[in-house]
Design an enzyme around this catalytic site. Structure first.
Site, PDB file in Angstrom:
ATOM      1  N   CYS A  43      -2.248  -3.689  -9.665  1.00  0.00           N
ATOM      2  CA  CYS A  43      -2.340  -2.356  -9.067  1.00  0.00           C
ATOM      3  C   CYS A  43      -2.851  -2.384  -7.639  1.00  0.00           C
ATOM      4  O   CYS A  43      -2.220  -1.839  -6.735  1.00  0.00           O
ATOM      5  CB  CYS A  43      -3.229  -1.458  -9.921  1.00  0.00           C
ATOM      6  N   LYS A  52       1.307   3.323  -2.567  1.00  0.00           N
ATOM      7  CA  LYS A  52       0.946   4.713  -2.242  1.00  0.00           C
ATOM      8  C   LYS A  52       0.377   4.812  -0.831  1.00  0.00           C
ATOM      9  O   LYS A  52       0.464   5.869  -0.182  1.00  0.00           O
ATOM     10  CB  LYS A  52      -0.039   5.265  -3.273  1.00  0.00           C
ATOM     11  N   GLY A 177      18.109   2.576 -10.178  1.00  0.00           N
ATOM     12  CA  GLY A 177      17.766   3.973  -9.956  1.00  0.00           C
ATOM     13  C   GLY A 177      16.596   4.434 -10.803  1.00  0.00           C
ATOM     14  O   GLY A 177      16.466   5.629 -11.102  1.00  0.00           O
ATOM     15  N   GLY A 178      15.714   3.493 -11.169  1.00  0.00           N
ATOM     16  CA  GLY A 178      14.515   3.857 -11.911  1.00  0.00           C
ATOM     17  C   GLY A 178      13.418   4.343 -10.990  1.00  0.00           C
ATOM     18  O   GLY A 178      13.611   4.550  -9.792  1.00  0.00           O
ATOM     19  N   TYR A 179      12.224   4.491 -11.555  1.00  0.00           N
ATOM     20  CA  TYR A 179      11.141   5.115 -10.813  1.00  0.00           C
ATOM     21  C   TYR A 179      10.684   4.286  -9.609  1.00  0.00           C
ATOM     22  O   TYR A 179      10.422   4.829  -8.539  1.00  0.00           O
ATOM     23  CB  TYR A 179       9.951   5.388 -11.745  1.00  0.00           C
ATOM     24  N   GLY A 266      13.399  -3.240 -12.975  1.00  0.00           N
ATOM     25  CA  GLY A 266      12.426  -3.286 -14.054  1.00  0.00           C
ATOM     26  C   GLY A 266      11.515  -4.500 -14.016  1.00  0.00           C
ATOM     27  O   GLY A 266      11.678  -5.406 -13.202  1.00  0.00           O
ATOM     28  N   HIS A 441      -8.306  29.578  -3.892  1.00  0.00           N
ATOM     29  CA  HIS A 441      -7.125  29.946  -3.098  1.00  0.00           C
ATOM     30  C   HIS A 441      -7.337  29.530  -1.645  1.00  0.00           C
ATOM     31  O   HIS A 441      -8.441  29.680  -1.120  1.00  0.00           O
ATOM     32  CB  HIS A 441      -6.917  31.463  -3.187  1.00  0.00           C
TER      33      HIS A 441
END
Length: 456
Positions: A43, A52, A177-179, A266, A441
């Protein structure tokens, strides 16, 4: 031969967390990691955190605009910053493990039998260890399909190698075309690359709710991504500093010249060097370690955690796996894979896609009396503030009980909001509570007032 109460193979989230917990109880614990570049696990080094980081910087780069060279210069700086970030996190994870009393061994582990592990160190010397209990946390490894010329191409990368690429590819081909493939397609489109995705199936992200999948496809196409469905890359060759991919489509065959190819087909359990068969460990038909609900393998004193156990491939699942194992050996054994509740996930597109629970089709097939709620993000004030009005929210509800069966969020900050849905689903809270709740808000979460007001 050194003897340990616990030998943990793999420095991933589950392994390092369990190692620290056991060592803090005074148990002699060894944590084996084959590379000093992987302290902390997949990770933080080659997956969640660096990818990310790229995603966030790609969005900022898209907002800045400029020429392709401007974007390429920014991209190069981002890659260097990413390397610094992962290096810092690696060192922090190593220091934390050692500080907790864990003995970290950097080498490749292989079973000799169900208690003995052979560690081969980078220098070539070996050491035999004995473990009263052994825990497998070796993660997964990218799968590269047997396409002619693909492995030999200088311009083909897995997701791990792609994040080390210093030169921004002007043209990028993504196989799969996966995640993972879609996330990288979104990143590199925002950085300024021309992206083509090739997937073999006709349905686009078929595991998702049909309406939401259609919304994602429409938006990604509008953003400039070319998505070829029912297509396949049949061969790759390098020519004049480019990769030439032969692509078979419904309309015939074409050749595409690109600067880089991302292989996103994959991941497979990482067991090739471990030789679990020597310990009598059973595997599943898909090649993962077979475990029971307490993550114990077919050998009573050996457990498996994380991706290698064949479950959902998320770092937070590996973390929860460590809690389950800890419950089995240090607690009352009540925590299992069967009672961890609804598992949410997010795909970091732009905007991000997040989901928990069933799709509408799955709920109807299961026999529920289904109600649904939908909300377009253009109606949400915070979405307008963020200039992120693309996407939608959809909730699936049990018409008899009012309980939430599933949520599908394709919108800005969905990765935060989805956790509210998990909490409500696990606690048995009906949708009316979220509908009538008071939210700050302007926020994205206050959209739940309007979303659940539209239940029908």
């Amino acid at each position: 031969m050194k003897e340990y109460g616990n030998i943990i193979i793999g420095f991933g989230k589950g392994g390092k967390t369990l190692a620290g917990a056991l060592a803090s109880k005074g148990e002699k614990t060894a944590l084996i990691e084959r590379s000093d570049k992987m302290y902390g696990g997949t990770c933080i080094n080659v997956a969640c955190i660096p990818s990310k980081f790229l995603e966030n910087n790609a969005r900022m780069s898209a907002a800045e605009g400029g020429s392709f060279q401007d974007k390429a210069d920014r991209y190069r700086k981002v890659i260097e910053e990413k390397r610094q970030l992962t290096a810092e996190l690696r060192q922090k994870n190593y220091n934390k493990a050692v500080g907790a009393g864990v003995e970290v061994l950097t080498g490749t582990a292989a079973f000799l039998d169900d208690h003995r592990i052979l560690v081969t160190y980078p220098e070539g010397n070996t050491e035999e260890l004995y473990g009263k209990r052994i825990f497998i946390n070796t993660g997964g490894t990218p799968f590269v399909p047997p396409i002619t010329g693909l492995k030999e191409s200088r311009y083909a990368y897995t997701s791990e190698g792609m994040m080390e690429l210093e030169e921004l590819p002007e043209k990028l081909l993504i196989i799969g075309g996966g995640y993972i493939g879609l996330e990288f397609a979104s990143y590199y489109t925002n950085f300024g690359s021309q992206v083509t995705i090739v997937q073999d199936g006709e349905a686009f992200i078929p595991r998702e709710d049909e309406e939401v999948s259609a919304a994602v496809l429409e938006h990604m196409t509008a953003a400039g991504m070319r998505i070829l469905r029912k297509a396949a890359v049949t061969a790759v060759r390098d020519e004049n500093g480019k990769a030439i991919a032969s692509i078979k489509t419904e309309g015939g065959e074409e050749e595409l010249s690109v600067d880089a190819i991302l292989v996103a087909t994959g991941r497979r359990p990482n067991l090739a060097e471990l030789h679990p068969e020597r310990a009598g460990i059973e595997l599943t038909q898909r090649g993962a370690v077979k475990t029971d609900e307490g993550l114990r393998t077919s050998v009573p004193h050996i457990w498996a955690m994380g991706d290698v156990a064949g479950g959902l491939q998320f770092t937070y699942i590996s973390l929860d796996d460590s809690r389950i194992v800890k419950s089995q050996i240090l607690g009352d054994g009540s925590r299992t894979t069967a009672n961890r509740g609804a598992v949410p996930y997010s795909v970091f597109l732009d905007p991000p896609l997040s989901r928990v629970g069933m799709t509408e089709a799955e709920a109807r097939k299961a026999g529920y009396e289904v109600k649904t709620a939908r909300l377009q993000m253009a109606a949400v004030p915070k979405a307008r503030v963020l200039k992120a009005t693309a996407g939608m929210m959809k909730a699936v509800i049990d018409g008899k009980t009012g309980l939430i069966l599933g949520a599908h969020l394709y919108c800005a900050e969905s990765y935060e909001i989805i956790n509210l849905f998990k909490l409500a689903m696990d606690a048995g809270i009906p949708y009316t509570v979220l509908r009538d709740n008071i939210y700050t808000h302007p926020t994205m979460s206050e959209a739940l007032n309007d979303l659940f007001a539209a239940v029908n």
